[in-house]
Design a protein around this motif. Structure first.
Motif, mmCIF file in Angstrom:
data_model
loop_
_atom_site.group_PDB
_atom_site.id
_atom_site.type_symbol
_atom_site.label_atom_id
_atom_site.label_comp_id
_atom_site.label_asym_id
_atom_site.label_seq_id
_atom_site.Cartn_x
_atom_site.Cartn_y
_atom_site.Cartn_z
ATOM 1 N N ASN A 75 32.248 72.677 19.600
ATOM 2 C CA ASN A 75 31.454 73.397 19.073
ATOM 3 C C ASN A 75 29.964 72.397 19.450
ATOM 4 O O ASN A 75 28.915 72.899 18.748
ATOM 5 C CB ASN A 75 31.430 73.533 17.629
ATOM 6 C CG ASN A 75 31.223 72.264 16.765
ATOM 7 O OD1 ASN A 75 31.365 71.068 17.365
ATOM 8 N ND2 ASN A 75 31.340 72.448 15.459
ATOM 9 N N ARG A 133 27.797 78.208 17.295
ATOM 10 C CA ARG A 133 28.260 77.244 15.959
ATOM 11 C C ARG A 133 28.327 77.997 14.712
ATOM 12 O O ARG A 133 29.411 77.739 14.145
ATOM 13 C CB ARG A 133 27.484 76.169 15.730
ATOM 14 C CG ARG A 133 27.629 74.920 16.834
ATOM 15 C CD ARG A 133 26.786 73.915 16.353
ATOM 16 N NE ARG A 133 26.379 72.954 17.179
ATOM 17 C CZ ARG A 133 25.325 72.542 17.861
ATOM 18 N NH1 ARG A 133 24.384 73.009 17.142
ATOM 19 N NH2 ARG A 133 25.497 71.682 18.837
ATOM 20 N N SER A 134 27.943 79.047 14.651
ATOM 21 C CA SER A 134 27.914 79.860 13.639
ATOM 22 C C SER A 134 29.244 80.797 13.566
ATOM 23 O O SER A 134 29.735 81.331 12.819
ATOM 24 C CB SER A 134 26.732 81.106 13.328
ATOM 25 O OG SER A 134 26.815 81.947 14.252
ATOM 26 N N ASN A 156 34.851 63.540 5.919
ATOM 27 C CA ASN A 156 33.941 63.203 4.567
ATOM 28 C C ASN A 156 33.402 64.325 3.959
ATOM 29 O O ASN A 156 32.465 64.268 3.112
ATOM 30 C CB ASN A 156 32.945 62.219 5.020
ATOM 31 C CG ASN A 156 33.604 60.867 5.288
ATOM 32 O OD1 ASN A 156 34.504 60.240 4.678
ATOM 33 N ND2 ASN A 156 33.198 60.217 6.650
ATOM 34 N N LEU A 163 28.871 69.672 19.260
ATOM 35 C CA LEU A 163 28.353 68.595 18.152
ATOM 36 C C LEU A 163 28.561 67.158 18.975
ATOM 37 O O LEU A 163 27.573 66.417 18.821
ATOM 38 C CB LEU A 163 29.274 68.289 17.219
ATOM 39 C CG LEU A 163 28.846 69.154 16.212
ATOM 40 C CD1 LEU A 163 29.489 68.876 14.889
ATOM 41 C CD2 LEU A 163 27.182 69.457 15.800
ATOM 42 N N PHE A 197 34.761 68.551 7.983
ATOM 43 C CA PHE A 197 34.754 67.106 8.355
ATOM 44 C C PHE A 197 35.808 66.227 7.409
ATOM 45 O O PHE A 197 35.974 66.669 6.092
ATOM 46 C CB PHE A 197 33.344 66.852 8.374
ATOM 47 C CG PHE A 197 32.357 67.295 9.023
ATOM 48 C CD1 PHE A 197 32.090 68.545 8.659
ATOM 49 C CD2 PHE A 197 32.002 66.744 10.067
ATOM 50 C CE1 PHE A 197 31.108 69.390 9.711
ATOM 51 C CE2 PHE A 197 31.122 67.358 11.107
ATOM 52 C CZ PHE A 197 30.618 68.758 10.790
ATOM 53 N N ARG A 257 33.216 77.025 2.591
ATOM 54 C CA ARG A 257 32.029 76.843 3.304
ATOM 55 C C ARG A 257 32.133 77.489 4.825
ATOM 56 O O ARG A 257 31.252 78.116 5.364
ATOM 57 C CB ARG A 257 31.171 75.620 3.327
ATOM 58 C CG ARG A 257 29.979 75.725 3.527
ATOM 59 C CD ARG A 257 29.359 74.307 3.542
ATOM 60 N NE ARG A 257 30.001 73.254 4.252
ATOM 61 C CZ ARG A 257 29.285 71.931 4.252
ATOM 62 N NH1 ARG A 257 28.305 71.832 3.703
ATOM 63 N NH2 ARG A 257 29.991 71.081 4.926
ATOM 64 N N MET A 312 33.732 74.533 10.865
ATOM 65 C CA MET A 312 34.215 73.050 11.003
ATOM 66 C C MET A 312 34.244 72.222 9.752
ATOM 67 O O MET A 312 33.383 72.602 8.831
ATOM 68 C CB MET A 312 33.221 72.206 11.890
ATOM 69 C CG MET A 312 33.816 70.896 12.147
ATOM 70 S SD MET A 312 32.869 70.150 13.679
ATOM 71 C CE MET A 312 34.306 69.017 14.252
ATOM 72 N N GLU A 343 31.477 66.226 3.553
ATOM 73 C CA GLU A 343 29.803 66.674 4.051
ATOM 74 C C GLU A 343 29.593 67.762 3.277
ATOM 75 O O GLU A 343 28.846 68.479 3.743
ATOM 76 C CB GLU A 343 29.788 66.778 5.356
ATOM 77 C CG GLU A 343 30.170 65.412 6.289
ATOM 78 C CD GLU A 343 29.282 64.113 5.915
ATOM 79 O OE1 GLU A 343 28.280 64.376 4.978
ATOM 80 O OE2 GLU A 343 29.492 63.018 6.350
ATOM 81 N N LEU A 344 29.667 68.250 1.772
ATOM 82 C CA LEU A 344 29.092 68.833 1.187
ATOM 83 C C LEU A 344 27.680 68.589 1.168
ATOM 84 O O LEU A 344 27.567 67.200 0.981
ATOM 85 C CB LEU A 344 29.771 69.350 -0.150
ATOM 86 C CG LEU A 344 31.126 69.905 -0.228
ATOM 87 C CD1 LEU A 344 31.737 70.019 -1.545
ATOM 88 C CD2 LEU A 344 31.299 71.060 0.769
ATOM 89 N N PHE A 345 26.758 69.336 0.652
ATOM 90 C CA PHE A 345 25.557 69.304 0.525
ATOM 91 C C PHE A 345 25.209 68.722 -0.969
ATOM 92 O O PHE A 345 25.310 69.646 -1.808
ATOM 93 C CB PHE A 345 24.392 70.331 1.079
ATOM 94 C CG PHE A 345 24.734 70.782 2.339
ATOM 95 C CD1 PHE A 345 24.728 72.323 2.630
ATOM 96 C CD2 PHE A 345 24.774 69.971 3.313
ATOM 97 C CE1 PHE A 345 24.939 72.532 3.958
ATOM 98 C CE2 PHE A 345 24.990 70.353 4.827
ATOM 99 C CZ PHE A 345 25.215 71.528 4.963
ATOM 100 N N PRO A 346 24.851 67.369 -1.257
ATOM 101 C CA PRO A 346 24.940 66.917 -2.502
ATOM 102 C C PRO A 346 23.934 67.559 -3.387
ATOM 103 O O PRO A 346 23.905 67.538 -4.683
ATOM 104 C CB PRO A 346 24.859 65.301 -2.380
ATOM 105 C CG PRO A 346 24.295 65.173 -1.357
ATOM 106 C CD PRO A 346 24.615 66.466 -0.359
#
Lengths: 240, 220, 248
Positions: free
Chosen positions: C54, C82-83, C91, C56, C89, C155, C87, C93-96
């Motif tokens: 994708n 990319r949409s 870790n 990255l 990950f 997500r 993907m 990588e949710l948006f905190p």
């Protein structure tokens, strides 16, 4: 833009001489104020991290007092208010007989103000060296004074070399505040030349170049020293 | 030591109040302008295009090497020349403050952006968000949250820096107090009063920042 | 196999980090609905490989196409592309700074242009699909690792992707949480999603993978249907790797 350019103005007498003497005052103020700031600030930094509560309190009060009042106000307090609060004899001496009153006041007030900032830097340096190091020193029987002298301070100063250099440069810039009580240092001089010759652009540019050059040179020097004195295996923190 | 007469303060309260308002006005506008310009500079600095990041670095290093008084003089002198007619001290001074403080804010914000984990940017890009969208919805919100205490501390410094408008005579709190001091021969009382007001305000604000920092640390 | 069914195609891809070659002449094809597991020792380049798909990670040479669109071509709109690929990950990588539902809605609203209600509706449906409906208002820091990763999968799914890429999705999880995530992934595979998964979880691979790709030192050493790979891998390296990994 209506303006008569005259870039040669600063190289003509008497303006060149004026600029040089003004720069001299700036440098003098900076160095003397730094001596005050560094020595007093170091002592306060040690107090701030000492095991004795009374020493910590003294240092904390000093820092909070000098940190929360603008430097300009502090200069005015020392110059206008302090002499009035002294006894009559001292008051008269300070107001009349003390040599270079404005200069001395500027140096002392900038020095005392910056001491509070140096104190915080020294404190963070000592904390960075760590409580464990301090305890290791005590564990072999060293007194607190010895722990500071042989373990904490040598490493702390290496760590805080970049921010300390920043503090010196801050003093260098703050020397300009002396103009408010009549010291004709570099920034004041540019204004004076502007008023005399209307060549403000040239005068301000000269001062700008000088200030930037000094900052750049001091920073470059600091990076060299930092690299050479860094402990093997450690990396120096970037200048703050 | 002679008698201190503080009655001169309430007697001139309206003049002093105008001065305090000016100080707060200048501080507020300079903070907003400084943070906006500072954010812009920080984004330029981390851009992949060398020209942009070099420009930003040069700007920041330049303004951080100069005394604020000199910057104030520059703008006070330059702005009327550029605009072509006399301009009030307030506008020149405000521009000077914004340009100057932005350099300091941009370093704080840049550190804040760098403190957000790289993976967050990857996750945002992986969804198809553009770079700008990623910055706006994912990176900057987190950066500002983390950097708020330091931004506020810089705001307190800015608040103290506004006293320097003295050099161009703009009527802030200090200058207003000095006017009263000179007129009524009450230098000691007025300057002590100014020092006290600044101290109380800045000290309280710094306690507020410490409290905020503790709450942020506990949330993490 | 019909060429049109090629969802992901990689041809002769090379990449260097400085002097080290991290991808060495890599080629592969993934058809629609296939589930590919990529495995290999640490540093073999498997994460890098999957991230080139994708865009990255960039590549020095070679071609990559996803559903006919070239990833390596400079004129391609990578954000758009990319949409269409999800993907997940290692870790999470949710948006905190956003709660679970907002995390799932962000991409829908800002990239796909859905309205708030549409995005919200979809988010709730996805949370139900991964079994986390009651956590809709919670923030990532309030969830366990396994729960966060399931949200991350939701997500990704919210964008209705053509394919999903997974970069070691369970490596950062405590053992007791690995299964809840793998279960979701198995379900996804059974529903026909095209998936490429970098993982050490050989049990998952055996269960759902159509093919297994084994990498070492940036090269694809084996690319075989999963029964072949697990039954009788051809290369010594793969055999060695399998024996170490399967003796847990």
């Amino acid at each position: 833009m209506n303006y008569n350019w005259d870039w040669g103005i600063l190289f003509r007498d008497p303006y060149l001489g004026w600029m040089i003497s003004a720069l001299g005052w700036t440098i003098l103020i900076s160095i003397l104020a730094w001596i005050i700031a560094f020595s007093l600030g170091s002592i306060l930094g040690i107090f701030r991290t000492s095991s004795k509560k009374s020493l910590r309190l003294i240092a904390t009060c000093y820092v909070e007092l000098f940190r929360n009042i603008p430097l300009l106000v502090q200069i005015f307090l020392w110059y206008f208010v302090f002499p009035e609060l002294l006894t009559d004899d001292w008051s008269r001496w300070v107001k009349r007989d003390m040599p270079y009153p404005a200069l001395t006041t500027a140096i002392i007030s900038i020095g005392l103000y910056t001491a509070s900032r140096v104190c915080e830097q020294v404190r963070s340096g000592i904390n960075a060296v760590g409580e464990d190091q301090r305890q290791a020193g005590r564990a072999i029987g060293m007194t607190e004074v010895q722990v500071y002298k042989y373990v904490l301070l040598p490493n702390a100063y290496r760590i805080i070399l970049p921010p300390l250099t920043s503090e010196f440069l801050t003093i260098f810039k703050n020397s300009s505040l002396a103009l408010t009580i009549g010291v004709i240092e570099l920034t004041a001089m540019t204004r004076q030349i502007e008023e005399y010759t209307f060549q403000g652009f040239e005068a301000f540019t000269a001062a700008t170049i000088i200030y930037s050059l000094v900052t750049f040179t001091v920073m470059a020097l600091m990076q060299q020293i930092d690299r050479r004195t860094a402990l093997p295996g450690s990396f120096s923190k970037g200048a703050s | 030591m002679f008698e201190l007469d503080f009655s001169v303060i309430p007697a001139n309260s309206s003049l002093l109040w105008e001065g305090i308002k000016m100080t707060f006005l200048l501080t507020g506008l300079a903070i907003v302008g400084g943070i906006i310009l500072g954010t812009f500079l920080a984004l330029l600095r981390i851009a992949k295009i060398p020209v942009l990041s070099q420009f930003s670095a040069a700007y920041v290093n330049f303004f951080r090497s100069l005394p604020l008084i000199l910057v104030i003089f520059w703008l006070f002198f330059l702005v009327p020349l550029i605009v072509g007619r006399p301009v009030g001290a307030f506008s020149s001074v405000l521009v000077a403050f914004i340009l100057f403080e932005a350099a300091y804010y941009s370093e704080i914000i840049r550190a804040g952006i760098n403190s957000v984990r790289l993976g967050q940017l990857a996750a945002a890009r992986a969804m198809g968000l553009t770079y700008i969208q990623s910055m706006r919805y994912v990176i900057l919100p987190q950066a500002f949250r983390a950097m708020t205490p330091i931004l506020l501390t810089q705001a307190i410094i800015l608040f103290q820096d506004t006293s320097l408008v003295y050099v161009v005579g703009l009527r802030d709190f200090l200058v207003s107090a000095e006017i009263v001091a000179n007129r009524d021969q009450r230098l000691v009382e007025m300057f002590l009063f100014v020092a006290l007001v600044y101290f109380v305000f800045c000290f309280a604000a710094s306690l507020g920042v410490k409290y905020l920092q503790k709450r942020i640390n506990n949330e993490l | 196999m019909n060429k049109k069914d090629n969802m992901i195609k990689m041809k002769s891809v090379n990449k260097w980090y400085g002097k080290i070659q991290v991808l060495n002449d890599c080629s592969l094809e993934v058809s629609k609905g296939e589930v590919i597991v990529v495995c290999g020792p640490s540093g073999s380049g498997k994460s890098t490989l999957i991230k080139t798909i994708n865009g990255l990670e960039s590549v020095k040479s070679g071609e990559i196409t996803v559903s006919g669109i070239s990833v390596t071509n400079k004129s391609t709109d990578l954000d758009q592309m990319r949409s269409k690929i999800g993907m997940v990950f290692q870790n999470f990588e949710l948006f905190p700074h956003m709660n679970v539902t907002e995390n799932i809605k962000l991409g829908q609203m800002k990239v796909l242009g859905r309205t708030d209600e549409e995005a919200d509706h979809k988010a709730k449906a996805l949370l139900e699909r991964v079994g986390l409906t009651e956590h809709a208002e919670k923030y990532p820091s309030q969830l366990s690792g396994g729960q966060q990763q399931r949200v991350a999968i939701a997500r990704g799914l919210a964008m209705e992707p053509m394919a999903m890429l997974f970069d070691e999705p369970t490596s950062a999880l405590d053992p007791e949480m690995i299964n809840e995530v793998l279960d979701v992934m198995v379900k996804l595979a059974k529903e026909g999603m095209t998936m490429m998964v970098v993982t050490h979880e050989m049990g998952f691979a055996r269960k759902v993978a159509d093919r297994v790709i084994f990498m070492d030192y940036g090269k694809i050493i084996e690319d075989a249907p999963s029964q072949d790979f697990f039954g009788s891998p051809r290369s010594d390296r793969a055999q060695e790797f399998l024996s170490k990994i399967l003796n847990h």
